[in-house]
Scaffold this active site. Structure first.
Site, PDB file in Angstrom:
ATOM      1  N   LEU A   1       1.026  -1.317   0.080  1.00  0.00           N
ATOM      2  CA  LEU A   1       0.018   0.114   0.097  1.00  0.00           C
ATOM      3  C   LEU A   1       1.003   1.221   0.135  1.00  0.00           C
ATOM      4  O   LEU A   1       1.915   1.298   0.453  1.00  0.00           O
ATOM      5  CB  LEU A   1      -0.921   0.197   1.182  1.00  0.00           C
ATOM      6  CG  LEU A   1      -1.690  -1.125   1.378  1.00  0.00           C
ATOM      7  CD1 LEU A   1      -2.648  -0.936   2.845  1.00  0.00           C
ATOM      8  CD2 LEU A   1      -2.774  -1.189   0.276  1.00  0.00           C
ATOM      9  N   ASP A   2       0.272   2.320  -0.558  1.00  0.00           N
ATOM     10  CA  ASP A   2       1.348   3.644  -0.383  1.00  0.00           C
ATOM     11  C   ASP A   2       1.215   4.017   1.194  1.00  0.00           C
ATOM     12  O   ASP A   2       0.662   3.565   1.853  1.00  0.00           O
ATOM     13  CB  ASP A   2       0.417   4.848  -1.295  1.00  0.00           C
ATOM     14  CG  ASP A   2       0.314   4.695  -2.746  1.00  0.00           C
ATOM     15  OD1 ASP A   2       0.917   3.356  -3.219  1.00  0.00           O
ATOM     16  OD2 ASP A   2      -0.664   5.221  -3.165  1.00  0.00           O
ATOM     17  N   ARG A   3       2.232   4.817   1.238  1.00  0.00           N
ATOM     18  CA  ARG A   3       2.634   5.307   2.413  1.00  0.00           C
ATOM     19  C   ARG A   3       1.386   5.921   3.066  1.00  0.00           C
ATOM     20  O   ARG A   3       0.936   7.022   2.408  1.00  0.00           O
ATOM     21  CB  ARG A   3       3.990   5.999   2.521  1.00  0.00           C
ATOM     22  CG  ARG A   3       4.307   6.748   4.049  1.00  0.00           C
ATOM     23  CD  ARG A   3       5.268   7.702   3.895  1.00  0.00           C
ATOM     24  NE  ARG A   3       6.700   6.620   3.514  1.00  0.00           N
ATOM     25  CZ  ARG A   3       7.216   6.329   4.543  1.00  0.00           C
ATOM     26  NH1 ARG A   3       7.077   6.237   5.828  1.00  0.00           N
ATOM     27  NH2 ARG A   3       8.489   5.545   4.205  1.00  0.00           N
TER      28      ARG A   3
END
Length: 269
Positions: A58-60
């Protein structure tokens, strides 16, 4: 669970060269680990496995569901499902503005931004065919709205880095709190009166300290039994609080309520 500590605007790390559609990570294979936890496709830092068993990412700052493999067979089987686009991934986001039409599909290639290595950018089909970037497909649906903000569901066909965030911004609907793609610190839709500017600055400094993106559901085939599995996860409390804060302000417009059956039964209140 607690979210990762937010980073200041513009401090997002340089992007790694990886996409979920290609299995996890282009780094060198990790050495075997005791205990059966897969190291295939993991990141290695000075001989130490940093992310063993991770199938996708997942994106940060994104909350929600992530699948992790416990052994090599499961890891390779799950990575193959992602690569062959046989998984089912749904995200929910708070965005500036409201999609028009309320439901549709974005087919737009994504590549690294030429000027900023922390960003991705939409590119033309010709550029993708020429070797710059990769094709990307995202389906979206309006779930709930105010005058200048909405709750939108995104369903991924491909798994490109920052895909939801890039495609949402391409539609003119940057995610609330997403400074990388124009969603913070100012309101990106509606009037920029002094009151609204201050409201959004406060929202992004006290309540919503990240892009408002949540991995809502994840489905895949069990690597041993072949049984289809589907999981769902309630949104993080910061997104719920951010929406409630906006909906409580009369000049943000009337809250439409949920626009499709069952979409508000997962913790939004």
């Amino acid at each position: 669970p607690p979210l990762p500590r937010p980073r200041p605007p513009g401090a997002e790390e340089e992007l790694e060269e990886e996409d979920d559609d290609e299995g996890h990570c282009g780094a060198a294979p990790a050495p075997p680990r005791r205990g059966g936890l897969s190291g295939v496709g993991s990141v290695v830092d000075h001989g130490r496995v940093v992310r063993p068993g991770i199938v996708h990412r997942l994106d940060r700052g994104t909350s929600g569901l992530l699948v992790v493999a416990k052994d090599d067979h499961a890891h390779q089987h799950l990575m193959r499902q992602f690569a062959e686009r046989r998984t089912r991934r749904r995200y929910v986001a708070l965005v500036h503005g409201c999609p028009d039409p309320p439901e549709g599909t974005v087919r737009a290639g994504i590549a690294r931004d030429r000027l900023d290595r922390t960003r991705m950018a939409v590119v033309s089909d010709a550029e993708v065919d020429g070797g710059r970037g990769k094709h990307a497909i995202t389906h979206y649906k309006l779930l709930r709205r105010l005058a200048h903000a909405s709750v939108v569901e995104f369903v991924l066909e491909t798994g490109r880095t920052h895909q939801v965030r890039v495609h949402a911004a391409h539609l003119g609907l940057p995610l609330l709190g997403d400074a990388t793609y124009g969603g913070a610190p100012l309101p990106a839709a509606g009037p920029r009166s002094a009151d609204r500017v201050e409201r959004f600055r406060t929202l992004f400094s006290r309540t919503l300290l990240r892009p408002a993106l949540h991995a809502r559901s994840l489905g895949f085939t069990h690597p041993y039994t072949g049984k289809p599995l589907d999981f769902s996860c309630r949104p993080h409390s910061d997104m719920v609080a951010a929406w409630a804060a906006l909906a409580a302000c009369a000049d943000e417009g009337k809250d439409s309520g949920w626009l499709c059956e069952g979409c508000g039964e997962d913790g939004w209140g």
